[in-house]
Design an enzyme around this catalytic site. Sequence first.
Site, PDB file in Angstrom:
ATOM      1  N   CYS A  43       6.973  -2.990  -3.570  1.00  0.00           N
ATOM      2  CA  CYS A  43       5.833  -2.451  -3.480  1.00  0.00           C
ATOM      3  C   CYS A  43       4.740  -3.049  -2.495  1.00  0.00           C
ATOM      4  CB  CYS A  43       4.965  -2.130  -4.866  1.00  0.00           C
ATOM      5  SG  CYS A  43       3.967  -0.855  -4.647  1.00  0.00           S
ATOM      6  N   HIS A  65       9.527   0.911  -7.791  1.00  0.00           N
ATOM      7  CA  HIS A  65       9.586   0.012  -8.983  1.00  0.00           C
ATOM      8  C   HIS A  65      10.776   0.483  -9.884  1.00  0.00           C
ATOM      9  CE1 HIS A  65       5.782  -1.794  -8.473  1.00  0.00           C
ATOM     10  NE2 HIS A  65       5.051  -0.700  -8.018  1.00  0.00           N
TER      11      HIS A  65
END
Length: 502
Positions: A336, A422
């Site tokens: 991310c 994630h």
Amino acid sequence: MVTAGICRWLARKGVSVAPFKAQNMSLNSFVTREGAEIGRAQAMQAAAARVEPSALMNPVLLKPGSDRSSQVVLLGKPVGELSARGYFGGPGAPSPGERVSTGREALLGTVTECLEELRRTHDAVICEGAGSPAEINLRRTDIVNMGLARAAGLPVVVVGDIDRGGVFASFFGTTALLSAADQRHVAAYLVNKFRGDVSLLEPGLEMLRDLTGRPTVGVLPFAHGLGIDEEDGLRVSLRGAVRESVVAPPYGADVLRIAVAAVPLMSNFTDVDALAAEPGVIVRFVDRPEELADADLVVLPGTRGTVRALEWLRERGLADAIARRAAEGRPVLGVCGGFQALGERIEDEVESKAGTVAGLGLLPVRVRFAAEKTLARPVGEALGERVEGYEIHHGVAELLDGAEEPFLDGCRVGSVWGTHWHGSLESDGFRRAFLRRVAAAAGRAFVPAPDTRFGELREEQLDRLGDLIEEHADTDALLRLIEEGVPEGLPFVPPGVPGGTP
């Protein structure tokens, strides 16, 4: 933790139960199947309750962007950025017509409606508070502690962390600082993290009952090795992850050492828990370049401030150390915000409003921050294995020429990998395939264990929480509170809240 334990205990009894936290402040968040963002802790509690997580379980999520401001996520969607004073109704609150409504009546109405929907569809709802119920400076705008308890008619159990010391003063002082109307909802106390002989504590519990008229409904022992998703990503927890209490030997000849850069405003650092669950994998959080020297893999985790994280990496000398690693073919993984930092350039007029900022230049990626947040639960394939994950980001990545291999939604160049996903490492087959690639690039004779199943390990830990409640709490008393509500005749403990009754 206590809320999750109660949820698991009830679920094992066949009770349909749901967790609830009206307002949560955390950078550790999760995406539901409906695409709503909630606190990761509530997703963990939902797993403990054996139900699907929902935005109803955490209607207000505050994601700090600094010590004084947070993004407000309402019913799973971001609605604006506010200062702390603005959120609680002081200077800086939005003017009429703006998207964010922080009036206590509006937010309290929203959270009570969510709670009522959960109560309608479940046998029991276990509501977690936030901070202290006796934050007298914030009581007027409280929607998560006594404000919620009074609005919804809830019995309250005050939980005290005896490991910090002063638990009797905390219980008594908390009660005595509440107004008479609030005190009527405080039904009992529960001691958490006790070490030693409970019989030595019992005289104090009796004295506390004499002073307050309220029983203690449990003394939970200090339990080591609870590798459960943590709520607060504002600071690094240096705990081991899932197997902190059991040092499992490596399956192959070598261990793998993984260093996680402890970037500012780190978010969803629970991504590395699945790595730490593997026998022979050692995970640690670091903030100095010399700590990367013996690492076989460096992880740049998610962050609420990608540009700030880049500044921090450069200030600390970590950026140069990571670049040297990449040039030497030593593994690096960005997730991310960490993936964004590994790219060539970032255009940010949304999060930091810093404009165009140079990235680390290790991946052929350009990132532009969009006003709308991406919230998704993608499923795909990488390294020949099925992968599930979740996405929470404003940055939109453009992959340029030069990538050697796709990697989920990102790419790989040499020994540098990057993705927005994630939770991907919780997919067992993919995690093992990735660790084999890392071990090969690092020159380690590490072999992933073929039988590590992260989901099963997490279930074991949730069952441990349920065991703590079942074995060390007065479950009959808890059931009476759930079934009968606020007890009658609870006495007032003077002096009550200073300056009147809120």
